[in-house]
Design a protein around this motif. Structure first.
Motif, PDB file in Angstrom:
ATOM      1  N   ALA A 159       0.860  -1.406  -0.053  1.00  0.00           N
ATOM      2  CA  ALA A 159       0.038  -0.078   0.036  1.00  0.00           C
ATOM      3  C   ALA A 159       0.964   1.146   0.047  1.00  0.00           C
ATOM      4  O   ALA A 159       1.681   1.147   0.469  1.00  0.00           O
ATOM      5  CB  ALA A 159      -0.796   0.021   1.270  1.00  0.00           C
ATOM      6  N   GLU A 160       0.429   2.455  -0.797  1.00  0.00           N
ATOM      7  CA  GLU A 160       1.183   3.526  -0.612  1.00  0.00           C
ATOM      8  C   GLU A 160       0.295   4.753  -0.983  1.00  0.00           C
ATOM      9  O   GLU A 160      -0.956   4.636  -1.446  1.00  0.00           O
ATOM     10  CB  GLU A 160       2.453   3.355  -1.579  1.00  0.00           C
ATOM     11  CG  GLU A 160       1.925   3.179  -3.149  1.00  0.00           C
ATOM     12  CD  GLU A 160       3.008   3.226  -4.237  1.00  0.00           C
ATOM     13  OE1 GLU A 160       4.098   3.553  -3.809  1.00  0.00           O
ATOM     14  OE2 GLU A 160       2.867   2.042  -5.147  1.00  0.00           O
ATOM     15  N   SER A 161       0.948   6.032  -0.816  1.00  0.00           N
ATOM     16  CA  SER A 161       0.160   7.156  -1.019  1.00  0.00           C
ATOM     17  C   SER A 161      -0.404   7.069  -2.421  1.00  0.00           C
ATOM     18  O   SER A 161       0.342   6.867  -3.482  1.00  0.00           O
ATOM     19  CB  SER A 161       0.674   8.429  -0.592  1.00  0.00           C
ATOM     20  OG  SER A 161       2.148   8.443  -1.408  1.00  0.00           O
ATOM     21  N   ALA A 162      -1.641   7.602  -2.722  1.00  0.00           N
ATOM     22  CA  ALA A 162      -2.201   7.831  -4.036  1.00  0.00           C
ATOM     23  C   ALA A 162      -1.392   8.989  -4.746  1.00  0.00           C
ATOM     24  O   ALA A 162      -1.479   9.113  -6.065  1.00  0.00           O
ATOM     25  CB  ALA A 162      -3.538   7.798  -4.018  1.00  0.00           C
TER      26      ALA A 162
END
Length: 231
Positions: free
Chosen positions: A217-220
């Protein structure tokens, strides 16, 4: 070494600097590289010379750079009177996955004090390394213990035989000023440290590249700061 080169070659450095300051700086800055290459060449040629002499080959005149090493090795042969068993073969370990070329396996006759005794001494089988560096350094024990605890010896023709049991190890340290034949520890404690470093090598080369996976998961959206926009 740069300072020593400058002092020893002051007129030449001054002459170069008058025409080419950058060239003079490069000449001094690279003095250590020239020294390393010279030492590597002498070390390689000396090892070849030692092997020939240990095998009983007649060695005539040699380059002046090698003459002190030839004379020192000749004196070592006369004082210690070693019997050459093998030279420049490969120590190979299937168990721990390493290999390396050792300089020599010698039989020497030593007294109870550990010094050469050609009449009453006991024969000892030693794994031996020649060193032409400025000093003998502790990590030679790691090198020697690895050779001694390898599984087998591999000859140039590809044949192999089990590594023998050694009575000990030694390093013959030769410099233009003289020589010394020194015992080296190759006991389980030293070999255990080598195996630890062998695992560190595996970590650096292989395992470390596998321990961090891709982000799950990571920042959009990546934040762009005002400073970055102005740049």
């Amino acid at each position: 070494m740069t300072a020593e080169t400058a002092v020893a070659n002051l007129p030449a450095v001054t002459a170069i600097a008058e025409r080419d300051e950058v060239g003079a700086v490069d000449y001094l800055r690279n003095s250590h590289s020239r020294y390393t290459k010279l030492r590597a060449r002498i070390g390689s040629e000396a090892h070849d010379l030692f092997e020939r002499m240990a095998r009983g080959e007649f060695v005539g005149r040699v380059h002046p750079d090698l003459e002190p090493y030839r004379a020192a090795f000749a004196e070592f042969l006369d004082v210690v009177r070693p019997e050459l068993v093998r030279a420049e073969d490969i120590a190979w370990s299937d168990t721990h996955q390493y290999a390396g070329s050792f300089d020599a396996i010698l039989r020497v006759r030593l007294g109870e004090d550990g010094k050469p005794d050609h009449e009453h001494g006991t024969w000892h089988l030693l794994i031996v390394d020649w060193k032409t560096s400025k000093s003998t350094y502790p990590d030679v024990a790691l090198q020697m213990s690895a050779y001694a605890h390898a599984d087998k010896i591999v000859a140039p023709d590809g044949s192999s035989e089990p590594m023998p049991e050694f009575d000990g190890a030694a390093v013959l340290h030769i410099t233009p000023d003289g020589w010394a034949f020194k015992p080296v520890r190759i006991d389980p404690e030293v070999f255990g440290i080598f195996l630890t470093l062998r695992k560190v090598f595996t970590w650096d080369r292989d395992i470390s590249k596998t321990v961090i996976g891709r982000a799950i998961a990571e920042s959009a959206r990546r934040l762009v700061t005002g400073t970055q926009r102005r740049a």
